[in-house]
Scaffold this active site. Sequence first.
Site, mmCIF file in Angstrom:
data_model
loop_
_atom_site.group_PDB
_atom_site.id
_atom_site.type_symbol
_atom_site.label_atom_id
_atom_site.label_comp_id
_atom_site.label_asym_id
_atom_site.label_seq_id
_atom_site.Cartn_x
_atom_site.Cartn_y
_atom_site.Cartn_z
ATOM 1 N N LYS A 1 15.151 9.816 19.551
ATOM 2 C CA LYS A 1 14.413 8.854 18.724
ATOM 3 C C LYS A 1 14.428 7.499 19.416
ATOM 4 O O LYS A 1 15.459 7.103 19.987
ATOM 5 C CB LYS A 1 15.057 8.775 17.339
ATOM 6 C CG LYS A 1 14.280 7.928 16.355
ATOM 7 C CD LYS A 1 14.919 7.953 14.966
ATOM 8 C CE LYS A 1 14.137 7.121 13.978
ATOM 9 N NZ LYS A 1 14.727 7.094 12.632
ATOM 10 N N SER B 1 11.616 8.336 8.987
ATOM 11 C CA SER B 1 11.002 7.702 10.120
ATOM 12 C C SER B 1 11.159 8.491 11.432
ATOM 13 O O SER B 1 10.499 8.158 12.416
ATOM 14 C CB SER B 1 11.608 6.306 10.304
ATOM 15 O OG SER B 1 12.983 6.396 10.606
ATOM 16 N N SER C 1 15.706 9.260 6.793
ATOM 17 C CA SER C 1 14.826 9.399 7.964
ATOM 18 C C SER C 1 15.061 10.617 8.846
ATOM 19 O O SER C 1 14.233 10.919 9.693
ATOM 20 C CB SER C 1 14.919 8.154 8.833
ATOM 21 O OG SER C 1 14.097 7.168 8.286
HETATM 22 N N1 GLN Z 1 12.150 5.580 4.155
HETATM 23 C C1 GLN Z 1 13.341 4.811 4.071
HETATM 24 C C2 GLN Z 1 13.049 3.374 4.407
HETATM 25 O O1 GLN Z 1 11.955 3.115 4.702
HETATM 26 C C3 GLN Z 1 14.394 5.381 4.974
HETATM 27 C C4 GLN Z 1 14.218 5.019 6.381
HETATM 28 C C5 GLN Z 1 15.350 5.483 7.260
HETATM 29 O O2 GLN Z 1 16.169 6.322 6.868
HETATM 30 N N2 GLN Z 1 15.454 4.890 8.421
HETATM 31 O O3 GLN Z 1 13.883 2.540 4.401
#
Ligand code: GLN
Length: 488
Positions: free
Chosen positions: A80, A155, A179
């Site tokens: 990532k 994400s 994410s």
């Molecule tokens: N969707 C969540 C956010 O936008 C989680 C994102 C993540 O785990 N990095 O904060």
Amino acid sequence: MPKLNELTAKETVEKIHKKEATAEECVLSVFERIHRLDDKVHAFVTLAEEEALRKAREIDEKVSKGKPLGRLAGVPVAVKDNICTKEIRTTCSSRMLEFFVPPYDADVIEKIKMEDAVIVGKTNMDEFAMGSSTETSYFGTTHNPWDLSRVPGGSSGGSAAAIVVDESILAFGSDTGGSIRCPASYCSVVGIKPTYGLVSRYGLIAYANSLEQIGPMARNVYDCALFLSVIAGYDPKDSTSVKIEPKDYTKFLRNDVTGFKIGLPTEFFGEGTSESIKKQVWRAIHKLEELGASCEETSLPTLEYALATYYIVAMSEASSNLARYDGLRYGYRIDRDDADWSTVYSKNRQTGFGAEVRRRIILGTYALSAGYYDKYYLKALKIRTLIRKDFEQAFKKFDVLIGPTMPIPPFKIGEKIQDPLALYMCDVDTVSANLAGLPAISIPCGFADDLPIGMQILAPPLREDLLLQVSYAFEQNTTYKDRKPSLK
Ligand code: GLN
């Protein structure tokens, strides 16, 4: 015969040991797939083909000289793009870091290199990991391989998409509020958000430090356990790292859930959860009962407040973490040396960050500002403690808790991006594990209208073994992991 890029990590290591394939052949087969498909899927932001081939040849030389090999010898790993890789561009999918090349490796990267894994490239993500759809990337959206008009989740959307289409065998994700689990669910792969402190965050570009963890993503439970065994472990460079002995998590993979007590929090099946998802998760629960587990509904009343609490904590931490991007020391900088400091600073941040990142910095700054701190941030911290206590109570009675990973199936690209609240709502079932620091996994548990559905399992701190045992038993007795998207 499966092609080399379709093998599991376990099979790849075995083939290389037995000299039935070379690491170079394994890496070449992955890049062949990437070059054929990634225009459609767009899982990668940066490819590291040359470095990967160099590493592969090094491994092949070790094989020919009979030297000992690492636990991930020759296994392609996608990373990532918020995890620092020495000499490979690390952008966080942001214009702000478009040309940032880290001078050092994250701890987890050092660990996989020691075990002879091969880094294939950096995967697309929501900008600074803020999102659940991989649509906020500066480099464009990743497409869900099951239906290219839909989001892959986020994400870590690029990581999940890459492994389900065999463009990599393993992939790193990071999980601040879901994410890893969200894209695992939307792409039909396995993803673990480890216990807070189990995996070092050194070299992970911070979004919200008190919530996030790096974690493994793979096509099956065994590979995920193997990958976790390599990356978990104490790191003095991360002050939140837990001091425990390294474990071989593959030892916990027993096809047996007899006597397991499984709790089903009603809050995870609440209003807004689609009927098709409820139906499929309940089928999975009945399967576990058939296999000898006992399942019982339960309630964790504070979960109702988890989403609001999460967004206050996450945005507050983000506003503080992202203050470092001023464009003066490194990162995106507008070409205006004549303007005063505050104009340059504001313009750098206005143009370097996308809309969602700016929204969160503004809201987080507000929640932390004098006069509002007690009302929002402090209150959120108090509720966070109550949520943790609710879980402690639940785990006195149950070994693990189960529910859907996501309340709705993968949605269309563009469908929700204009409505931030609608997107935030998608995280309703995943954020509580981060608030409480608990380990959680998402595993494939079925399909509805040909779109994947994931089941989430949560366990007490440092009980990844329980997650893995339940997941493995379920996987061994179902066939969901064998279904592949039809992309050619
Ligand atoms: N969707 C969540 C956010 O936008 C989680 C994102 C993540 O785990 N990095 O904060």
